[in-house]
Write a protein that holds these residues in place. Structure first.
Motif, short mmCIF file in Angstrom:
data_model
loop_
_atom_site.label_atom_id
_atom_site.label_comp_id
_atom_site.label_asym_id
_atom_site.label_seq_id
_atom_site.Cartn_x
_atom_site.Cartn_y
_atom_site.Cartn_z
N MET A 16 14.19 4.92 -13.25
CA MET A 16 14.26 6.01 -12.31
C MET A 16 14.70 5.52 -10.93
O MET A 16 14.35 6.09 -9.93
CB MET A 16 12.88 6.64 -12.15
CG MET A 16 12.67 7.96 -12.87
SD MET A 16 13.90 9.20 -12.59
CE MET A 16 14.26 9.64 -14.25
N ASN B 60 -8.35 0.07 11.71
CA ASN B 60 -8.68 0.74 10.47
C ASN B 60 -7.39 1.33 9.89
O ASN B 60 -6.72 2.11 10.58
CB ASN B 60 -9.70 1.84 10.79
CG ASN B 60 -10.36 2.38 9.54
OD1 ASN B 60 -9.96 2.05 8.43
ND2 ASN B 60 -11.37 3.19 9.74
N ALA C 55 -5.70 3.73 7.23
CA ALA C 55 -6.05 4.79 6.31
C ALA C 55 -5.48 4.49 4.94
O ALA C 55 -4.38 3.97 4.80
CB ALA C 55 -5.48 6.12 6.81
N ALA C 56 -6.25 4.82 3.91
CA ALA C 56 -5.81 4.51 2.55
C ALA C 56 -4.55 5.26 2.17
O ALA C 56 -3.77 4.81 1.34
CB ALA C 56 -6.94 4.82 1.56
N PHE C 57 -4.33 6.43 2.82
CA PHE C 57 -3.17 7.23 2.45
C PHE C 57 -1.97 6.94 3.35
O PHE C 57 -0.98 7.67 3.33
CB PHE C 57 -3.50 8.73 2.52
CG PHE C 57 -4.21 9.12 3.78
CD1 PHE C 57 -5.59 9.24 3.81
CD2 PHE C 57 -3.50 9.37 4.95
CE1 PHE C 57 -6.26 9.60 4.97
CE2 PHE C 57 -4.14 9.72 6.11
CZ PHE C 57 -5.52 9.85 6.13
N THR D 219 0.17 4.41 3.25
CA THR D 219 1.36 3.82 2.63
C THR D 219 1.71 4.59 1.36
O THR D 219 0.95 5.42 0.90
CB THR D 219 1.10 2.36 2.22
OG1 THR D 219 -0.10 2.33 1.45
CG2 THR D 219 0.94 1.48 3.43
N GLY D 220 2.84 4.25 0.78
CA GLY D 220 3.30 4.90 -0.44
C GLY D 220 2.31 4.71 -1.58
O GLY D 220 1.91 5.67 -2.24
N ASP D 221 1.87 3.47 -1.82
CA ASP D 221 0.81 3.30 -2.84
C ASP D 221 -0.50 3.21 -2.11
O ASP D 221 -0.64 2.50 -1.13
CB ASP D 221 0.96 2.03 -3.69
CG ASP D 221 2.15 1.20 -3.33
OD1 ASP D 221 1.97 0.22 -2.61
OD2 ASP D 221 3.25 1.57 -3.76
N ARG D 222 -1.48 3.92 -2.62
CA ARG D 222 -2.76 3.95 -1.95
C ARG D 222 -3.43 2.60 -2.11
O ARG D 222 -3.54 2.07 -3.19
CB ARG D 222 -3.63 5.04 -2.58
CG ARG D 222 -5.03 5.03 -2.03
CD ARG D 222 -5.96 5.79 -2.94
NE ARG D 222 -7.28 5.84 -2.33
CZ ARG D 222 -8.27 5.04 -2.65
NH1 ARG D 222 -8.10 4.13 -3.58
NH2 ARG D 222 -9.44 5.14 -2.06
N LYS E 13 -6.97 0.72 -0.69
CA LYS E 13 -8.16 0.82 0.15
C LYS E 13 -8.42 -0.56 0.74
O LYS E 13 -8.75 -1.49 0.02
CB LYS E 13 -9.34 1.29 -0.71
CG LYS E 13 -10.64 1.36 0.02
CD LYS E 13 -10.89 2.78 0.52
CE LYS E 13 -12.29 2.94 1.06
NZ LYS E 13 -12.44 2.48 2.42
N LEU F 297 -2.35 5.83 10.72
CA LEU F 297 -2.31 7.05 9.92
C LEU F 297 -1.15 7.05 8.94
O LEU F 297 -1.24 7.63 7.87
CB LEU F 297 -2.22 8.26 10.84
CG LEU F 297 -3.43 8.42 11.75
CD1 LEU F 297 -3.16 9.45 12.82
CD2 LEU F 297 -4.64 8.83 10.94
N GLN F 298 -0.03 6.44 9.33
CA GLN F 298 1.13 6.40 8.46
C GLN F 298 1.90 5.13 8.75
O GLN F 298 2.02 4.73 9.92
CB GLN F 298 2.04 7.58 8.81
CG GLN F 298 2.19 8.61 7.73
CD GLN F 298 3.09 9.73 8.19
OE1 GLN F 298 2.64 10.67 8.81
NE2 GLN F 298 4.35 9.58 7.92
N LEU G 153 3.19 11.21 2.47
CA LEU G 153 3.17 10.26 1.37
C LEU G 153 2.09 10.57 0.34
O LEU G 153 2.06 9.99 -0.72
CB LEU G 153 2.93 8.84 1.92
CG LEU G 153 4.09 8.27 2.74
CD1 LEU G 153 3.65 7.01 3.43
CD2 LEU G 153 5.28 8.00 1.85
N LYS H 248 -4.39 11.38 -3.41
CA LYS H 248 -3.26 10.59 -3.92
C LYS H 248 -3.49 10.34 -5.40
O LYS H 248 -4.59 9.99 -5.82
CB LYS H 248 -3.21 9.27 -3.16
CG LYS H 248 -1.96 8.51 -3.41
CD LYS H 248 -1.10 8.42 -2.14
CE LYS H 248 0.09 7.58 -2.42
NZ LYS H 248 1.19 8.28 -3.09
N ASP I 222 -9.25 10.68 -0.28
CA ASP I 222 -9.72 9.89 0.86
C ASP I 222 -9.94 10.82 2.03
O ASP I 222 -9.04 11.53 2.43
CB ASP I 222 -8.68 8.84 1.26
CG ASP I 222 -8.57 7.75 0.23
OD1 ASP I 222 -7.49 7.61 -0.34
OD2 ASP I 222 -9.58 7.09 -0.01
#
Lengths: 266, 337
Positions: free
Chosen positions: A1, A78, A80-82, A84-87, A89, A129-130, B44, B71, B147
């Motif tokens: 893909m 800190n 955030a877990a969200f 990046t593209g792959d989560r 923690k 955050l991102q 994301l 996610k 999360d």
């Protein structure tokens, strides 16, 4: 893909996100108050978004960390877990994060006038955050603005930018895609004097290429300084106007003729 | 969290018990502060929402601010991994130190763990489990990671967490997958050689065999850019309402000072499956104090009404958000016509 292979810099001189070689990403600065912080800011460089809250100078939480003749700067990061593209923690004690925090702290120690606040603590809480490349750059810029917003005296702004080299062409303000592929360096400068407070590079770069990209990144830092100054100035103007203590322009301002009594009219 | 003097506490408590009751910001006992909600804030993530209770108007900050993001990741189901057929949900709450500037890091970790266990136990319950989290039966499934990040706390953080979680889960889309089966190519040298040596009866598909055995061993995304279908069970995600108790009165949406003055709380989590039927998904009594069982009954009844109002208001806003975001996308594409 997989899609087609992405070109870092095509023949027309455009990068993968449509920018030119030396073009910086869109930068937004939001100085609105967050929570109970003394100073806070949300900075975005393109798709990288970082929020920094500053508390202090205030009484230290742990007496053991106080220094008798200056303030102690405590930086906590800190992610955030969200973000990046792959989560992923990340625990607070993660080595990468601790390294980032230590880098920010050592960047600002010589810049913040800590000798004015002995035995107190300045807390800098960085919330990522991102992430889309340029994380250290965004954190340093946001920390500067948050410290300014908190009214903590600094010797000068600290403006950071990343730079990289694609074969022989230098690029500025790299996205994640570019950071993963190219040797890159993060440079933070104090624009008034041009002094550099931070240079980090974790990749290998030929020494002939380094000088050019180092110089370019320093100049780009001054551009970012312009943005930061504008944001601080407009925020301060808005606050001062809201407080109603903006200096009244004398003479031609008809709206003021019937306004408040002025001291010198008595 | 906040420490108040005895005089302040008694002043706030007297306000609740007065008639008519008075609160510092002029609200009635059952009034909520204004709630701001935005979905789709983390591009994301598969679903996300940002919620703020009690933000100051006019370019303000302050208030209780919570960000929730869901996610999805693929898990294989075998003995070593935790994957379960039909997928599973994991919830985590983390508190930014800027939300609790007076807490030491140990106490912050404890608070995070408390909120995590509260949210996880409530939302991962089998009665709320969405039906479209499986990919390949007994082989692969989706793990949904929710999360929640608390950015600032000005009171009533648990209600904010539940509302933000519901909004993020409402916003979550599950990518469509298609099972893929691998077949050996015909005409491979080895196969022909094998056949030549022995007389092997070819496998004949019996007409009596009506079993449907899924032969897919892997899956693919037919459309990489498709967001996918909505996560099942949208209407089931619960709403939490915290009743702060100042006997004999109770009040909603406490500010940080009010929470310090009236520390006894009853948290009720309701799910409204079909119109009318309310189910209690969780209940906690927090803080020092005691309740008689008849008190409890009355409070649960009152709590159901409050939760229903919150649920209706939140749904209306979520539908508005859906329209706003689809509208924006439509406008953007209109310009390119």
């Amino acid at each position: 893909m997989q899609g087609s292979r992405v070109e870092i810099l095509n023949e027309g001189g455009f990068r993968s996100d449509g920018r030119k070689q030396y073009e910086l990403r869109d930068m937004t600065i939001d100085l609105a108050q967050q929570g109970q912080a003394d100073g806070s800011v949300v900075v975005t460089h393109g798709l990288t978004q970082v929020m920094v809250s500053v508390f202090g100078p205030r009484e230290a939480k742990m007496r053991s960390q106080t220094i008798h003749d200056r303030a102690n700067i405590n930086v906590e990061v800190n992610v955030a877990a969200f973000s990046t593209g792959d989560r992923r923690k990340r625990a607070r004690g993660d080595k990468r994060i601790l390294e980032l925090a230590a880098t920010i702290k050592s960047t600002f120690e010589p810049v913040v006038q800590t000798n004015l606040y002995p035995r107190s603590q300045i807390d800098v809480f960085v919330q990522v955050l991102q992430q889309d490349g340029g994380l250290l750059q965004a954190c340093v810029n946001a920390t500067t603005l948050a410290l300014v917003n908190a009214g903590i005296p600094l010797l000068d702004f600290v403006c950071a930018v990343t730079g990289g080299v694609h074969s022989t062409s230098p690029l500025l303000d790299l996205t994640l895609l570019e950071e993963n592929d190219l040797p890159n360096v993060t440079v933070a400068v104090m624009p008034k004097t041009g002094k550099v407070t931070l240079v980090t590079m974790e990749t290998r770069l030929h020494v002939d290429r380094f000088e050019e990209i180092f110089r370019l990144a320093g100049e780009a830092g001054k551009i970012i300084h312009g943005e930061m100054k504008n944001a601080v100035r407009s925020r301060t103007t808005a606050l001062v106007t809201a407080m109603g203590s903006a200096p009244r322009v004398g003479g031609g301002d008809t709206a003021d003729k019937d306004g408040d009594d002025r001291m010198n009219e008595y | 969290m906040l420490s108040l003097s005895k005089a302040e506490k008694s002043y706030i408590q007297a306000g609740f018990l007065a008639s008519p009751p008075s609160r510092a910001d002029g609200r009635t006992l059952l009034d909520f502060r204004s709630v701001a909600l935005e979905t789709g804030i983390a591009p994301l993530a598969n679903g996300s929402a940002r919620l703020n209770i009690g933000r100051n108007t006019h370019g303000g900050g302050g208030g209780t601010e919570v960000v929730a993001a869901a996610k999805l990741e693929v898990e294989s189901i075998d003995e070593d991994s935790d994957g379960r057929d039909g997928g599973r949900i994991m919830c985590t709450v983390s508190c930014s130190p800027s939300a609790y500037p007076y807490l030491a890091s140990g106490a912050l970790d404890d608070l995070q763990a408390d909120l995590t266990s509260l949210l996880h136990q409530t939302l991962s319950h089998a009665s709320l489990h969405p039906r479209n989290l499986g990919i390949l039966q007994n082989k692969k499934s989706w793990l949904l990671n929710l999360d929640v990040l608390v950015l600032s706390d000005a009171g009533n953080v648990i209600d904010a967490i539940f509302m933000a979680s519901r909004a993020a889960l409402w916003d979550t889309h599950v990518p469509r997958t298609r099972g893929v089966e691998y077949k050996a190519r015909k005409g491979v040298k080895g196969a022909e050689g094998g056949k030549g040596d022995m007389d092997v009866d070819e496998e004949v598909q019996s007409g009596f065999d009506t079993r449907v055995i899924p032969k897919a061993t892997d899956f693919e995304l037919p459309d990489y850019w498709d967001e996918g279908e909505v996560l099942d069970g949208r209407d089931r995600w619960p709403i939490g309402v915290t009743l702060n108790l100042e006997s004999p009165a109770h009040f909603l949406d406490a500010t940080a000072q009010e929470e310090a003055a009236a520390p006894l709380k009853l948290l009720l989590v309701f799910s409204f499956q079909d119109a009318g039927a309310a189910v209690i998904q969780g209940m906690r009594m927090l803080g020092p104090g005691e309740l008689t069982s008849s008190n409890l009954k009355d409070l649960i009844k009152a709590g159901e009404t409050y939760a229903r109002d919150l649920f209706t208001a939140l749904n209306a806003k979520l539908k508005d958000e859906d329209v706003r975001r689809n509208q924006k996308a439509r406008e953007r594409f209109e310009l390119h016509r």
